[in-house]
Design a protein around this motif. Sequence first.
Motif, PDB file in Angstrom:
ATOM      1  N   ASP A  95     -13.033  12.658  38.457  1.00 24.55           N
ATOM      2  CA  ASP A  95     -13.276  11.657  37.415  1.00 24.55           C
ATOM      3  C   ASP A  95     -12.709  10.307  37.838  1.00 24.55           C
ATOM      4  OD1 ASP A  95     -10.501  11.285  36.574  1.00 24.55           O
ATOM      5  OD2 ASP A  95     -10.641  13.297  35.681  1.00 24.55           O
ATOM      6  N   LEU A 143      -4.395  23.950  31.453  1.00 21.26           N
ATOM      7  CA  LEU A 143      -4.302  24.131  32.908  1.00 21.26           C
ATOM      8  C   LEU A 143      -3.443  25.337  33.280  1.00 21.26           C
ATOM      9  CD1 LEU A 143      -4.023  20.494  34.301  1.00 21.26           C
ATOM     10  CD2 LEU A 143      -6.002  22.016  34.291  1.00 21.26           C
ATOM     11  N   ALA A 189       1.465  15.108  31.546  1.00 21.00           N
ATOM     12  CA  ALA A 189       1.935  13.956  32.335  1.00 21.00           C
ATOM     13  C   ALA A 189       2.121  12.740  31.428  1.00 21.00           C
ATOM     14  CB  ALA A 189       0.923  13.652  33.425  1.00 21.00           C
ATOM     15  N   SER A 228      -8.854  11.298  39.054  1.00 20.70           N
ATOM     16  CA  SER A 228      -8.283  12.553  39.573  1.00 20.70           C
ATOM     17  C   SER A 228      -9.398  13.488  39.987  1.00 20.70           C
ATOM     18  CB  SER A 228      -7.481  13.289  38.493  1.00 20.70           C
ATOM     19  OG  SER A 228      -6.981  12.419  37.535  1.00 20.70           O
ATOM     20  N   LYS A 283     -11.745  13.818  28.528  1.00 16.89           N
ATOM     21  CA  LYS A 283     -10.621  13.400  27.677  1.00 16.89           C
ATOM     22  C   LYS A 283      -9.814  12.276  28.325  1.00 16.89           C
ATOM     23  CE  LYS A 283      -7.592  16.585  26.394  1.00 16.89           C
ATOM     24  NZ  LYS A 283      -6.994  17.895  25.992  1.00 16.89           N
ATOM     25  N   ASN A 317     -12.775  23.723  30.842  1.00 17.19           N
ATOM     26  CA  ASN A 317     -11.497  23.044  30.625  1.00 17.19           C
ATOM     27  C   ASN A 317     -11.355  21.825  31.541  1.00 17.19           C
ATOM     28  OD1 ASN A 317      -8.343  22.876  31.171  1.00 17.19           O
ATOM     29  ND2 ASN A 317      -8.718  23.710  29.134  1.00 17.19           N
ATOM     30  N   ASN A 346     -11.288  18.088  30.205  1.00 22.21           N
ATOM     31  CA  ASN A 346     -10.143  17.230  30.530  1.00 22.21           C
ATOM     32  C   ASN A 346     -10.611  15.929  31.180  1.00 22.21           C
ATOM     33  OD1 ASN A 346      -8.140  18.798  29.549  1.00 22.21           O
ATOM     34  ND2 ASN A 346      -7.412  19.581  31.529  1.00 22.21           N
ATOM     35  N   SER A 387      -2.346  20.146  24.110  1.00 22.21           N
ATOM     36  CA  SER A 387      -1.214  21.059  23.948  1.00 22.21           C
ATOM     37  C   SER A 387      -0.480  21.287  25.262  1.00 22.21           C
ATOM     38  CB  SER A 387      -1.712  22.395  23.413  1.00 22.21           C
ATOM     39  OG  SER A 387      -2.639  22.926  24.337  1.00 22.21           O
ATOM     40  N   ILE A 397      -7.585   8.196  34.132  1.00 17.85           N
ATOM     41  CA  ILE A 397      -6.230   7.630  34.129  1.00 17.85           C
ATOM     42  C   ILE A 397      -5.391   8.044  35.341  1.00 17.85           C
ATOM     43  CG2 ILE A 397      -6.161   7.389  31.617  1.00 17.85           C
ATOM     44  CD1 ILE A 397      -4.398   9.912  31.553  1.00 17.85           C
ATOM     45  N   GLY A 398      -5.850   9.085  36.037  1.00 18.21           N
ATOM     46  CA  GLY A 398      -5.113   9.499  37.230  1.00 18.21           C
ATOM     47  C   GLY A 398      -3.819  10.244  36.897  1.00 18.21           C
ATOM     48  N   LEU A 427      -1.579  23.391  27.494  1.00 13.57           N
ATOM     49  CA  LEU A 427      -1.693  24.819  27.820  1.00 13.57           C
ATOM     50  C   LEU A 427      -2.916  25.134  28.693  1.00 13.57           C
ATOM     51  CD1 LEU A 427      -0.821  26.390  24.361  1.00 13.57           C
ATOM     52  CD2 LEU A 427       0.588  26.366  26.414  1.00 13.57           C
TER      53      LEU A 427
HETATM   54  P1  ADP Z   1      -3.798  19.127  27.579  1.00 20.55           P
HETATM   55  O1  ADP Z   1      -4.979  18.443  28.175  1.00 20.55           O
HETATM   56  O2  ADP Z   1      -4.053  19.870  26.347  1.00 20.55           O
HETATM   57  O3  ADP Z   1      -2.585  18.245  27.484  1.00 20.55           O
HETATM   58  P2  ADP Z   1      -3.872  20.660  30.012  1.00 20.55           P
HETATM   59  O4  ADP Z   1      -3.058  21.818  30.438  1.00 20.55           O
HETATM   60  O5  ADP Z   1      -5.350  20.830  30.057  1.00 20.55           O
HETATM   61  O6  ADP Z   1      -3.350  20.253  28.585  1.00 20.55           O
HETATM   62  O7  ADP Z   1      -3.489  19.464  30.937  1.00 20.55           O
HETATM   63  C1  ADP Z   1      -2.134  19.212  31.211  1.00 20.55           C
HETATM   64  C2  ADP Z   1      -1.879  17.796  31.570  1.00 20.55           C
HETATM   65  O8  ADP Z   1      -2.500  17.483  32.812  1.00 20.55           O
HETATM   66  C3  ADP Z   1      -2.467  16.795  30.613  1.00 20.55           C
HETATM   67  O9  ADP Z   1      -1.637  16.587  29.514  1.00 20.55           O
HETATM   68  C4  ADP Z   1      -2.583  15.572  31.490  1.00 20.55           C
HETATM   69  O10 ADP Z   1      -1.345  14.936  31.586  1.00 20.55           O
HETATM   70  C5  ADP Z   1      -2.917  16.147  32.837  1.00 20.55           C
HETATM   71  N1  ADP Z   1      -4.362  16.143  33.102  1.00 20.55           N
HETATM   72  C6  ADP Z   1      -5.217  17.163  33.009  1.00 20.55           C
HETATM   73  N2  ADP Z   1      -6.456  16.799  33.374  1.00 20.55           N
HETATM   74  C7  ADP Z   1      -6.372  15.502  33.714  1.00 20.55           C
HETATM   75  C8  ADP Z   1      -7.332  14.533  34.184  1.00 20.55           C
HETATM   76  N3  ADP Z   1      -8.617  14.842  34.388  1.00 20.55           N
HETATM   77  N4  ADP Z   1      -6.880  13.297  34.455  1.00 20.55           N
HETATM   78  C9  ADP Z   1      -5.587  12.965  34.262  1.00 20.55           C
HETATM   79  N5  ADP Z   1      -4.655  13.818  33.819  1.00 20.55           N
HETATM   80  C10 ADP Z   1      -5.042  15.071  33.550  1.00 20.55           C
END
Ligand code: ADP
Length: 546
Positions: free
Chosen positions: A459, A494, A479, A519, A435, A428, A432, A490, A462-463, A492
């Motif tokens: 990574d 994290l 975020a 991040s 992504k 995950n 992410n 979604s 986008i931070g 979900l």
């Molecule tokens: P999803 O990715 O399906 O939206 P996650 O629970 O995995 O759900 O992540 C929650 C939120 O955390 C994301 O929507 C994003 O805003 C932020 N996030 C997670 N991983 C990263 C990342 N590597 N860099 C920036 N923001 C992240």
Amino acid sequence: MNIYAISAAINLMVAVFVGGMIWRKSQNRRLANTFGAFSLSVAVWSLGYLFWQLSGSTGEALFWVRFFMMGAIFTPITFLHFTLTFLKKEKSYRTLLYGGYTILTLFALGNFTDYFVVGVEQILAFNFWPEPGVLFHPFLALWLFYAVFAVYLLYNAYKSAESDTKIQITYIFIGTVIGYAGAATNYFLWYNIKIPPIGTIGSSIYLGSVAYAVVKHQLFNIKVILAEFFSWLLLSILVINLFLSSSSQAFIKNLVILIGVGISVLFFVRSVYREVKSREKAEELAAELQEVNQELKYMDQQKSKMLSIASHQFRSPLTSIEGYASMMKKGTYGEVPEHLEKPINRIFKSSTQLSHIVDDFLNISRIEQGRMEYDFQEASVKDIVADVVDEIKPTANEEGLELAMTTDGADDYTAEVDVDKFTQVITNLVDNAIKYTQEGSIEARVSREEDTITVAVEDSGIGIDPEDQDAIFEQFSRADEAKEADVVGSGLGLYIAKQIIEAHDGEIWAESEGEGEGSTFFVQIKTDKKDRHQNHEREVMNKEQA
Ligand code: ADP
């Protein structure tokens, strides 16, 4: 004033207060009216009785005897009426009731003649005790009949009543027996039996306990009633005191006292009333809140159930779509024409995405219902991370991103983990990272400190705004940067990762300098496996209890 006059005065005050209160406040109008009529009879009897005791001449005494007999005549029938209304048996005993009213009205008319009370004579300490006329004897028989009949009805109802009503009937029953027994002591002297009317005061008990039963039934507040009663008592005494004033000066003084006390009593009763009302409101509110809470809990459970059922239903068709798309891609059904390559790829990608979401939903419902099961075993965290990186590397490269793994060169990265779930978490994080990174690189680092192992996935994407760094671990939380970057998700992943890592007795967190600064996500678990199982079991139990 002698003891009998005082008894009558107390009965009068109680009758007026209790009758008035129930009549004013009772929501059951029929009950209020019949109780009012009964209290009025007792009040008329008590008033006549009081002035008869204070009488100074035969004529005056005879007048007040006839006056109080008016009350006595109607007491048992009005009480029977009240009892029938209370027991909801009015219809069954109509004839007896209205027949009784008719006959007793005739007796009341007879009370204006000498056939009812012939005159008054001196007996024991009483200067003007009444002598019965011919009509008095059948009246007394009827009086006794109605009194006994009401008691009999109450007794019967008591036997078959449910516990709540039983208590009420007990109050009415005991009060009635005491009241009638007390009132009956008034009739001995009419027949020259030398027993004085010592039970007269019983009427107050009678009224009081019947009223208490009614009040209890209707949930009036006893505090307010007691406050009103004592205020009423105090004011009545002051009014009597006013009329007994020996001089006009004393009268004015008593009047001032009466007005002063009257005003304070008014405020007192009001404040008690307000206090009681606000407490009642608070209690009501608390009860309502509890109900809402229960409902929310129930709805939450239903939601989890629905989520779980729906996700299970989605699972198998999705697996088919994903499987067939994958086979088509690989050419299992013959070479794929060029113009179909893109759509098939889209089908495959979307169904994979959807099945991840369904998996997330299934995991969430498992977590919420405390059904998430863990299979902890010793494994190398380094190997797990390496496998994930190997698996995802092609995808990262497809997106034009570098994906690498480094370690700090320690000898041992063994910890007790649920391999599948731990793999899911790292996957995950790396997914992410891909992504949310447009260009640059991703690095997965594994390091070992004394008794902890840390995995960091860094990574150049986008931070995350520092303000959001905790919130993203909550359900459905995303975020702003992610939404702006137009990346589907979604919110979900994290949340589930956090639950899984906490079940490992570990920690997960994110660090980022802010928007556009990349991040790093950290997962830290202990190599020391002590207590972990107990911790997890305790958590599951807590969830189940909640
Ligand atoms: P999803 O990715 O399906 O939206 P996650 O629970 O995995 O759900 O992540 C929650 C939120 O955390 C994301 O929507 C994003 O805003 C932020 N996030 C997670 N991983 C990263 C990342 N590597 N860099 C920036 N923001 C992240």
